[in-house]
Design a protein around this motif. Sequence first.
Motif, short mmCIF file in Angstrom:
data_model
loop_
_atom_site.label_atom_id
_atom_site.label_comp_id
_atom_site.label_asym_id
_atom_site.label_seq_id
_atom_site.Cartn_x
_atom_site.Cartn_y
_atom_site.Cartn_z
N ILE A 207 0.72 -1.04 0.19
CA ILE A 207 0.12 -0.06 0.04
C ILE A 207 0.70 1.24 -0.04
O ILE A 207 0.76 2.01 -0.90
CB ILE A 207 -0.96 0.15 1.28
CG1 ILE A 207 -1.95 -1.07 0.93
CG2 ILE A 207 -1.59 1.42 1.45
CD1 ILE A 207 -2.84 -1.42 2.40
N LEU A 208 1.98 1.19 0.68
CA LEU A 208 2.90 2.41 0.93
C LEU A 208 3.51 2.69 -0.53
O LEU A 208 3.63 3.86 -1.05
CB LEU A 208 3.86 2.12 1.96
CG LEU A 208 4.87 3.30 2.08
CD1 LEU A 208 4.53 4.54 2.43
CD2 LEU A 208 6.15 2.83 3.06
N TRP A 209 4.01 1.39 -1.14
CA TRP A 209 4.89 1.56 -2.43
C TRP A 209 3.94 1.78 -3.72
O TRP A 209 4.39 2.77 -4.51
CB TRP A 209 5.77 0.50 -2.57
CG TRP A 209 6.82 0.39 -1.75
CD1 TRP A 209 7.12 -0.31 -0.39
CD2 TRP A 209 8.13 1.30 -1.63
NE1 TRP A 209 8.21 0.15 0.19
CE2 TRP A 209 8.72 1.03 -0.81
CE3 TRP A 209 8.57 2.46 -2.56
CZ2 TRP A 209 10.09 1.55 -0.35
CZ3 TRP A 209 9.70 2.93 -2.43
CH2 TRP A 209 10.59 2.69 -1.27
N GLU A 210 2.75 1.19 -3.46
CA GLU A 210 2.02 1.33 -4.48
C GLU A 210 0.83 2.45 -4.79
O GLU A 210 0.24 2.97 -5.86
CB GLU A 210 1.40 0.02 -5.20
CG GLU A 210 2.16 -0.91 -5.30
CD GLU A 210 3.19 -1.12 -6.57
OE1 GLU A 210 2.57 0.02 -7.37
OE2 GLU A 210 4.16 -1.47 -6.42
N ILE A 211 0.57 2.91 -3.45
CA ILE A 211 -0.50 3.91 -3.35
C ILE A 211 -0.27 5.18 -2.69
O ILE A 211 -0.30 6.41 -3.52
CB ILE A 211 -1.71 3.23 -2.69
CG1 ILE A 211 -2.34 2.12 -3.13
CG2 ILE A 211 -2.96 4.32 -2.55
CD1 ILE A 211 -3.48 1.44 -2.43
#
Length: 298
Positions: A207-211
Motif C-alpha cells: 500500500i505504501l509503495w503502490e498507493i
Amino acid sequence: MRSPVAGLSVRAKQVVWAWSFLAVPVLFYAVIRFWPTLDAFWLSFTDWNLLGTPNLVGFRNYIRLVQDPLFWKVFGNTFLYLLIGTPLSLLIAFVVAYQLDKIRFMHGFIRALYFLPFLTTAVAMAWVWRWFYQPVPIGVFNNALASIGLPQQPFLRSTVQALPAVLAPAIWSGLGFQVVIFMAGLRAIPISYYEAARVDGVSRWTILWEITLPLLKPTFVFLVVFSSIGFLRIFDQVYNITNNDPGGPLNSTKPLVLMIYQTAFNAFDMGYASAQTVILFLVLLSISILQLRILRDR
C-alpha cells in the motif's frame, strides 16, 4: 462623466479590472525582485567598493572566481548542504508525518510541537544548538557522551564534524513545515483506495509503495524544490553557530551565501560579491528546473 471602460466588452472589462488589481503587487515585485537582480548582473562586471563610481572590468570577476580555491571550497560545501540536507530532511519528515497520521490521541498538540521549531527565530535556535555542542561541563551532547563512558567530540572545532553539526539544526528547524505539508498530502489521498486495498488483502508495504508514495508525488516535488532552495541559501544557522569564526573551522562550513556576505560587507568588494550572487542565482535556477523536469508527471 462616462467611465473609460463603459464601451468595452465583458471580457475586456474583466481583463482591465484584473490588471488594475494586479498592477500594485506586480510593480512592487518588479522593484523589489527584478530590478535588484538585473542590477546584480550589471555590478558583476564592475569593480565597486560602495564609495566611488563602479568601473567596468568585463569578465574579470568571473575569471577571478574560476581561479579562486576558496570559491570552489565554498561551492562544494554548499552542495554538501544540498545533497545531505534535502534527502535526509524529507525522509525524516515523511516518516514522522506517516506515523503521525495514524495517531488520533492529542494529534493536533503533537503536530504543533513538531511545527514549533519552524516558528523559532534562527538566531535563538542557532545559539541554543551552539550551547549543545560545547565541551564538558557545558555542552549537553558531550555531557551525555561522558555519562556513558564515551569520549568527547569536537563538533564545531572539527573540520569533519562541523558541517554535519551545523546541518542538524537546519534540518530540525524546517522539519515541522515539511511534516505539515506531508500531512496535508496524506489527508488528500481518498480513503477508498486504502479500503479497497485492504479488502483485496494487500500488505502495508505494498500500500505504501503502490498507493501512498505515487499519490504523494506532487507533495514531494514541491518539498524537494522548496528544501533544495533553502539548503542552497543556508546562512543564519552557519553564521550564528560558528559566530567566533563564521564558516569555520578553516572554511569547512562556509556556504556561498556567507561568502557573498563577507565579500560584500567585510571586504566591500561589491563587484566580486555580485559575480558570486549571479552564480548562486544560476545554480538555484538550474537545479529547480532540473528537479521539476525529473519529478514532474510524464
